[in-house]
Design an enzyme around this catalytic site. Sequence first.
Site, PDB file in Angstrom:
ATOM      1  N   GLU A 121      -0.643 -12.154 -14.249  1.00 43.60           N
ATOM      2  CA  GLU A 121      -0.978 -10.561 -14.812  1.00 43.60           C
ATOM      3  C   GLU A 121       0.062  -9.730 -14.054  1.00 43.60           C
ATOM      4  O   GLU A 121       0.219  -9.608 -12.747  1.00 43.60           O
ATOM      5  CB  GLU A 121      -2.600 -10.219 -14.101  1.00 43.60           C
ATOM      6  CG  GLU A 121      -2.821  -8.787 -14.414  1.00 43.60           C
ATOM      7  CD  GLU A 121      -2.434  -8.390 -15.901  1.00 43.60           C
ATOM      8  OE1 GLU A 121      -1.836  -7.397 -16.038  1.00 43.60           O
ATOM      9  OE2 GLU A 121      -3.090  -8.901 -16.687  1.00 43.60           O
ATOM     10  N   GLY A 139      -8.228  -7.360 -16.093  1.00 47.59           N
ATOM     11  CA  GLY A 139      -9.236  -6.758 -17.038  1.00 47.59           C
ATOM     12  C   GLY A 139      -8.668  -6.431 -18.347  1.00 47.59           C
ATOM     13  O   GLY A 139      -9.346  -6.123 -19.278  1.00 47.59           O
ATOM     14  N   GLY A 140      -7.362  -6.242 -18.604  1.00 47.73           N
ATOM     15  CA  GLY A 140      -6.971  -5.641 -19.597  1.00 47.73           C
ATOM     16  C   GLY A 140      -7.182  -4.237 -19.904  1.00 47.73           C
ATOM     17  O   GLY A 140      -7.637  -3.519 -19.090  1.00 47.73           O
ATOM     18  N   THR A 141      -7.113  -3.978 -21.358  1.00 46.84           N
ATOM     19  CA  THR A 141      -7.277  -2.469 -21.899  1.00 46.84           C
ATOM     20  C   THR A 141      -8.754  -2.325 -21.912  1.00 46.84           C
ATOM     21  O   THR A 141      -9.177  -1.154 -21.494  1.00 46.84           O
ATOM     22  CB  THR A 141      -6.880  -2.549 -23.309  1.00 46.84           C
ATOM     23  OG1 THR A 141      -5.328  -2.760 -23.602  1.00 46.84           O
ATOM     24  CG2 THR A 141      -7.276  -1.342 -23.945  1.00 46.84           C
ATOM     25  N   CYS A 142      -9.619  -3.169 -22.142  1.00 49.48           N
ATOM     26  CA  CYS A 142     -10.953  -2.827 -22.139  1.00 49.48           C
ATOM     27  C   CYS A 142     -11.479  -2.509 -20.947  1.00 49.48           C
ATOM     28  O   CYS A 142     -12.579  -1.233 -20.718  1.00 49.48           O
ATOM     29  CB  CYS A 142     -11.940  -4.286 -22.590  1.00 49.48           C
ATOM     30  SG  CYS A 142     -13.750  -3.854 -22.509  1.00 49.48           S
ATOM     31  N   HIS A 196     -42.285  -1.657 -34.193  1.00 50.50           N
ATOM     32  CA  HIS A 196     -42.534  -0.115 -34.214  1.00 50.50           C
ATOM     33  C   HIS A 196     -42.698   0.611 -32.978  1.00 50.50           C
ATOM     34  O   HIS A 196     -43.455   0.053 -32.225  1.00 50.50           O
ATOM     35  CB  HIS A 196     -43.447   0.254 -35.246  1.00 50.50           C
ATOM     36  CG  HIS A 196     -43.777   1.615 -35.167  1.00 50.50           C
ATOM     37  ND1 HIS A 196     -43.100   2.456 -36.256  1.00 50.50           N
ATOM     38  CD2 HIS A 196     -44.605   2.431 -35.127  1.00 50.50           C
ATOM     39  CE1 HIS A 196     -43.537   3.729 -36.099  1.00 50.50           C
ATOM     40  NE2 HIS A 196     -44.585   3.634 -35.307  1.00 50.50           N
TER      41      HIS A 196
END
Length: 458
Positions: free
Chosen positions: A34, A39-42, A440
């Site tokens: 890395e 964690g990248g973009t998210c 409901h």
Amino acid sequence: MTKHFDAIIIGAGQAGPSLAGRLTAAGKTVALIERKHFGGTCVNTGCMPTKAMVASAYAAHLARRGADYGVTTGPITIDFTRVMARKDTVRFTSRGNIENWLKGMENCTVFEGHARFESPHEIRVGAALLSADQIFLNVGGRAATPDFPGVAEVPYLTNVSIMDLDTLPRHLIVVGGSYIGLEFAQMFRRFGSEVTVIEKGPRLIGREDADVSDAILAILEKEGIQFRLNAECIRFARSGDDVVAGVDCTAGAPEIVGSHLLLATGRRPNTDDLDLGRSGVKTDARGYVEVDETLKTNVPHIFAMGDCNGRGAFTHTAYNDFEIIAANLLDGEARKVSDRISTYGLFIDPPLGRAGMTETEARKSGRKLLIGTRPMTRVGRAVEKGETEGFMKVIVDADSKEILGASILGTSGDEAVQSILDVMYAGKPYTTITHAVHIHPTVSELIPTVFGDLHPAT
């Protein structure tokens, strides 16, 4: 000296860490590389921090509407520093958790640096030369910056740099009327900024049906966001500390002056600096790695996952890429990309939940269609919450009774659409839902009703 591993994973986004977990659990040695944020973009600039900001914007919006619910409030003010600090807590915590998990994973060696191919089996990271039997690319993407006239002469933000703002924009100009642009437009409007959205096309989010686009436009205009559609010639210039956006539209002033400019005009894959030429891996004209149905590249031992393969631009599709690869390599299964149904959300308020085909796509398929719609004003839960904007729409194959698609624009639409998606994956007819009993009062309870009121498409 070359250090050999069973597998090398480049990128710690949504697919990479989970694949590392599966591979190491199977007894394989893994090198995970890395070069920036785990964690990248998210985790860092996408889903998690932006949705944290959306939550703050929703709280401000609801507070301003307190009187509608019989709640007396004083003047509502925004502490933008605290908004951004809350966002950072969310993303930094998640980033740290992923980093700690990987660095503590048995049989996984983490390398921090820029990965480049030396050969089809070799990767260089700084001074280290690594080799592996299999290599998995999870390198993600980044904001694309179109070559608008004058763009190089003005300061501008992307979805990444806007995460680090320390002052609230007086007037935010957003170029791009699609998912990313609209989420930022609404949140900053709710924070108190004046906001103008510029879109080259005739309507917002052009991949959606016109009725969905029109409804979203009306919702956002009601909140005071200004829109300039059909902006055929977008150009920029400076005026003191401000940015001037020139537009050639069918109506409105020829120029917009703002304090900040956000370019939300699409993304591009992070494949241009991997020295892919040395690997033999093919990319398409836009730089996306070409993969087959099992996410294998033209080089049999190299796979591509997530945004860089052009087969999906979402966190959930990236994670599904991992699932497909892990199932095929480790579990003896035969999963493929075409098994998944298109699904995604637009996280404005109210959100849009989408599954399967749009009505436009379904009509182009030549099938005989049944279509059902219901406005959110007829959904009891929406009425009780005082959030009745939007509508539900479902599309069915009239002959097979197969559910082809659904759009739910409204409160909890991003959650409610999941029940439709599950029936689609099960391969069951729409009558499975009409015969179901839902709780409901919920938004989901109206889904059987809308399927029970289908009409032939005209």
